[in-house]
Design a protein around this motif. Structure first.
Motif, PDB file in Angstrom:
ATOM      1  N   ARG A  45       3.262 -22.363 -30.704  1.00 48.12           N
ATOM      2  CA  ARG A  45       2.017 -21.907 -31.328  1.00 48.12           C
ATOM      3  C   ARG A  45       1.650 -22.770 -32.533  1.00 48.12           C
ATOM      4  NH1 ARG A  45       1.751 -15.291 -31.156  1.00 48.12           N
ATOM      5  NH2 ARG A  45       2.606 -15.014 -29.045  1.00 48.12           N
ATOM      6  N   PHE A  46       2.637 -23.129 -33.328  1.00 49.16           N
ATOM      7  CA  PHE A  46       2.330 -23.936 -34.504  1.00 49.16           C
ATOM      8  C   PHE A  46       1.899 -25.348 -34.124  1.00 49.16           C
ATOM      9  CE2 PHE A  46       5.350 -21.104 -37.106  1.00 49.16           C
ATOM     10  CZ  PHE A  46       4.297 -20.320 -37.553  1.00 49.16           C
ATOM     11  N   LYS A  47       2.496 -25.911 -33.082  1.00 51.03           N
ATOM     12  CA  LYS A  47       2.161 -27.278 -32.673  1.00 51.03           C
ATOM     13  C   LYS A  47       0.889 -27.332 -31.838  1.00 51.03           C
ATOM     14  CE  LYS A  47       6.927 -29.017 -32.612  1.00 51.03           C
ATOM     15  NZ  LYS A  47       8.016 -29.570 -31.770  1.00 51.03           N
ATOM     16  N   GLY A  48       0.593 -26.237 -31.119  1.00 47.44           N
ATOM     17  CA  GLY A  48      -0.546 -26.250 -30.221  1.00 47.44           C
ATOM     18  C   GLY A  48      -0.227 -27.002 -28.941  1.00 47.44           C
ATOM     19  N   SER A  49      -1.148 -26.947 -28.005  1.00 50.65           N
ATOM     20  CA  SER A  49      -0.979 -27.605 -26.711  1.00 50.65           C
ATOM     21  C   SER A  49      -2.363 -27.842 -26.126  1.00 50.65           C
ATOM     22  CB  SER A  49      -0.140 -26.725 -25.778  1.00 50.65           C
ATOM     23  OG  SER A  49      -0.769 -25.472 -25.576  1.00 50.65           O
ATOM     24  N   PRO A  50      -2.481 -28.617 -25.043  1.00 50.28           N
ATOM     25  CA  PRO A  50      -3.793 -28.821 -24.426  1.00 50.28           C
ATOM     26  C   PRO A  50      -4.469 -27.490 -24.099  1.00 50.28           C
ATOM     27  CG  PRO A  50      -2.204 -30.346 -23.502  1.00 50.28           C
ATOM     28  CD  PRO A  50      -1.435 -29.416 -24.382  1.00 50.28           C
ATOM     29  N   GLY A  51      -5.662 -27.301 -24.642  1.00 56.64           N
ATOM     30  CA  GLY A  51      -6.395 -26.064 -24.416  1.00 56.64           C
ATOM     31  C   GLY A  51      -5.981 -24.923 -25.325  1.00 56.64           C
ATOM     32  N   ARG A  52      -5.016 -25.179 -26.190  1.00 54.36           N
ATOM     33  CA  ARG A  52      -4.542 -24.132 -27.099  1.00 54.36           C
ATOM     34  C   ARG A  52      -4.357 -24.751 -28.483  1.00 54.36           C
ATOM     35  NH1 ARG A  52       1.029 -20.609 -26.256  1.00 54.36           N
ATOM     36  NH2 ARG A  52       0.659 -19.042 -27.884  1.00 54.36           N
ATOM     37  N   PRO A  53      -5.308 -24.546 -29.386  1.00 54.52           N
ATOM     38  CA  PRO A  53      -5.209 -25.167 -30.715  1.00 54.52           C
ATOM     39  C   PRO A  53      -4.034 -24.584 -31.505  1.00 54.52           C
ATOM     40  CG  PRO A  53      -6.995 -23.572 -30.676  1.00 54.52           C
ATOM     41  CD  PRO A  53      -6.517 -23.707 -29.261  1.00 54.52           C
ATOM     42  N   PRO A  54      -3.530 -25.323 -32.482  1.00 57.46           N
ATOM     43  CA  PRO A  54      -2.435 -24.806 -33.316  1.00 57.46           C
ATOM     44  C   PRO A  54      -2.831 -23.506 -34.013  1.00 57.46           C
ATOM     45  CG  PRO A  54      -2.754 -27.158 -33.690  1.00 57.46           C
ATOM     46  CD  PRO A  54      -3.913 -26.704 -32.855  1.00 57.46           C
ATOM     47  N   GLN A  55      -1.869 -22.599 -34.143  1.00 61.05           N
ATOM     48  CA  GLN A  55      -2.076 -21.344 -34.844  1.00 61.05           C
ATOM     49  C   GLN A  55      -1.234 -21.377 -36.123  1.00 61.05           C
ATOM     50  OE1 GLN A  55      -1.133 -19.216 -30.870  1.00 61.05           O
ATOM     51  NE2 GLN A  55      -2.399 -17.743 -31.992  1.00 61.05           N
ATOM     52  N   PRO A  56      -1.851 -21.681 -37.267  1.00 60.92           N
ATOM     53  CA  PRO A  56      -1.067 -21.931 -38.482  1.00 60.92           C
ATOM     54  C   PRO A  56      -0.693 -20.683 -39.285  1.00 60.92           C
ATOM     55  CG  PRO A  56      -3.390 -22.354 -38.905  1.00 60.92           C
ATOM     56  CD  PRO A  56      -3.275 -21.975 -37.437  1.00 60.92           C
ATOM     57  N   GLU A  57      -1.206 -19.504 -38.914  1.00 61.30           N
ATOM     58  CA  GLU A  57      -0.985 -18.323 -39.730  1.00 61.30           C
ATOM     59  C   GLU A  57       0.471 -17.857 -39.668  1.00 61.30           C
ATOM     60  OE1 GLU A  57      -5.068 -18.858 -38.581  1.00 61.30           O
ATOM     61  OE2 GLU A  57      -3.277 -18.494 -37.335  1.00 61.30           O
ATOM     62  N   PRO A  58       0.996 -17.311 -40.766  1.00 68.44           N
ATOM     63  CA  PRO A  58       2.367 -16.789 -40.757  1.00 68.44           C
ATOM     64  C   PRO A  58       2.498 -15.618 -39.793  1.00 68.44           C
ATOM     65  CG  PRO A  58       1.233 -16.183 -42.796  1.00 68.44           C
ATOM     66  CD  PRO A  58       0.347 -17.148 -42.091  1.00 68.44           C
TER      67      PRO A  58
END
Length: 292
Positions: A45-58
């Motif tokens: 989730r923190f790194k993200g993936s194709p089609g899935r942006p990073p999710q930086p929230e704690p």
């Protein structure tokens, strides 16, 4: 109250959120019935993936079961639902020095589960929860020392922001290991310790509520001050201090506590050595049964 194996686990998500959110804006709590690894999921989730942006929230991610839980050095950590508390805490962190973070986390976990009495005479055999450098909690029982919990700390960097992911596995119920299973919360040669050996009234949900708010405060304090403020508290539970140890490179010595940066100090034939590598495995060369 200890829940039965088949009853729903009433996770204290709201109480944890109320305790943590003021210190971590954007903080959320998520419980999944099963996942491969809570640490792996937060890293994705923190790194993200194709089609899935990073999710930086704690985020606190609790897994009732893990199919591919991981420990240090790639060891497998698996457990049945309710037998083990498995969760990962992820948040952005920018300490000046990352050294000793897993030790500070261990101190927080041990103090939450077994607070040390302040200004009082400690009973014989106190504390029962000890810390084994760099990331294990041991429980002293009449049968000897048994692994109670393990910690896995990883980091992920995205867009110039670095996140820490702190994974924990805490044995809750007594478990009998299958011979030669190779996939268990502790060594197959020695049955693991459990939190209910220490307090029969604790279950995974109540343990989580004890652990997480204090853990967040510990991590934020570490970000500001590093490991040094936790050094004495680690020393109070250090199960290796004064014991003969063998390093993974085959050398032997005697453990002499940890430095103010969290390095293990070992007196070897060639002098005092500070062990810092995450790839070093340290084992006592002789068993030691602590009184209970």
């Amino acid at each position: 109250m200890t829940s039965s194996l088949n009853s729903p686990i009433r996770w204290p998500a709201e109480a944890i959120w109320e305790a943590v959110a003021p210190a971590l804006p954007g903080f959320t709590v998520e419980v999944l019935p099963e996942i491969d690894s809570s640490n792996s999921e937060l890293m994705r989730r923190f790194k993200g993936s194709p089609g899935r942006p990073p999710q930086p929230e704690p985020l606190l991610l609790v897994a009732e079961q893990q199919s591919a839980g991981r420990g240090r050095l790639g060891r497998v950590w698996q457990s049945q639902r309710g037998d083990c508390l498995m969760f990962s805490l992820g948040l952005p962190l920018q300490p000046l020095d990352w050294s000793g973070l897993s030790l500070a986390v261990g101190v927080s976990l041990a103090d939450s589960l077994e607070p040390l009495p302040a200004g009082q005479t400690r009973p014989a055999g106190w504390p029962r929860i000890g810390l084994k450098w760099p990331n294990d909690l041991w429980l002293s029982t009449p049968q000897g020392e048994r692994k109670l919990a393990g910690i896995l700390v990883e980091t992920a960097s995205t867009g110039g922001l670095r996140h820490v992911v702190i994974g924990m596995g805490v044995n809750i119920r007594p478990v009998t290991l299958a011979a030669g299973s190779g996939a268990a919360p502790a060594s197959a040669a020695v049955p693991p310790g459990s939190l209910q050996d220490l307090d029969p009234g604790l279950d995974a949900a109540s343990a989580l509520l004890r652990i997480v708010p204090a853990l967040v405060q510990t991590v934020l304090a570490f970000e500001q001050f590093g490991f040094a403020p936790f050094q004495a508290r680690f020393a109070a539970r250090d199960v290796l201090a004064g014991r003969a140890v063998q390093l993974s490179d085959g050398s032997h010595g005697t453990a002499h506590g940890v430095s103010d940066t969290g390095a293990l100090r070992v007196q070897t034939a060639s002098g005092m050595t500070e062990v810092t590598s995450a790839e070093v495995s340290v084992r006592p060369t002789t068993p030691k049964a602590l009184p209970c």
